[in-house]
Design a protein around this motif. Sequence first.
Motif, short mmCIF file in Angstrom:
data_model
loop_
_atom_site.label_atom_id
_atom_site.label_comp_id
_atom_site.label_asym_id
_atom_site.label_seq_id
_atom_site.Cartn_x
_atom_site.Cartn_y
_atom_site.Cartn_z
N UNK A 1 0.66 -1.17 -0.28
CA UNK A 1 -0.33 -0.28 0.31
C UNK A 1 1.12 1.19 0.41
N UNK A 2 1.50 1.24 0.36
CA UNK A 2 2.88 2.42 0.84
C UNK A 2 3.57 2.70 -0.12
N UNK A 3 3.82 2.04 -1.64
CA UNK A 3 4.98 1.14 -1.84
C UNK A 3 3.59 2.05 -3.45
N UNK A 4 2.69 2.06 -2.37
CA UNK A 4 1.48 2.56 -4.17
C UNK A 4 1.91 3.82 -3.59
N UNK A 5 1.79 4.47 -2.86
CA UNK A 5 1.74 6.28 -2.05
C UNK A 5 3.05 6.60 -2.54
N UNK A 6 3.87 5.64 -2.00
CA UNK A 6 5.37 6.56 -2.63
C UNK A 6 5.59 6.19 -4.39
N UNK A 7 5.12 5.75 -4.60
CA UNK A 7 4.86 5.56 -6.81
C UNK A 7 4.23 6.74 -6.87
N UNK A 8 3.07 7.39 -6.44
CA UNK A 8 2.00 7.99 -6.67
C UNK A 8 2.47 9.44 -6.16
#
Length: 202
Positions: A169-176
């Motif tokens: 989930x936080x990988x998605x946040x990091x990416x976005x």
Amino acid sequence: MEALKIWWVNRWKLLEEKHPAAAKWLYQIFYFLLFSMGVTILQYLVFTVMPGILGRELAGTEFMWPVVQMKLLGVEFTWSLLGYNVLRDSAGEVLIGGGLGYFISYETGSFLAQCINFPLQRNITFKSHGNPVYQAFWYLIAWVVISLICNGFNNLWMPIASAYVAPAVYNILVTVITGGVSMVIFFFVFKIIFPEGQGVKI
């Protein structure tokens, strides 16, 4: 489908004739976003898969600079421009998604994305014929500066996010977040280093 294509081509030609500057900006923004989103997906895959491949030893190896102790929203962590905190569960066991392993994964994913992004943006989006060595040099400098900004910003909220959400989930946040900040800055950097025509030569 063919009728729709013909309609669109005619509309676009009309726009180019009446508003050439606006048409050029729309074209550049469309392809810029298309290619940026594509490499952002690549980055997410690297951010998510590579830390697990590198293993817990690197995930448990702290690599940070500078080292600044902070506490936000009840979470104590170390802030830095380079590197990431070692993540641990409630039992103190090392979690995949932090430390040197994540730093290597982040920089690898980001660098690979730029290697793909540079020729696409230069040749298709901005149709630049400037000196490629000059452009690659300034692109590299921009990437390093933007990476430092994004790393510093990510290290403010990632330790907090890791305490509440799963790594995927936080990988998605990091990416976005990283992708969003990078795209805005990079678009205007590209407008400078990818001029029309022959551009700047050295």
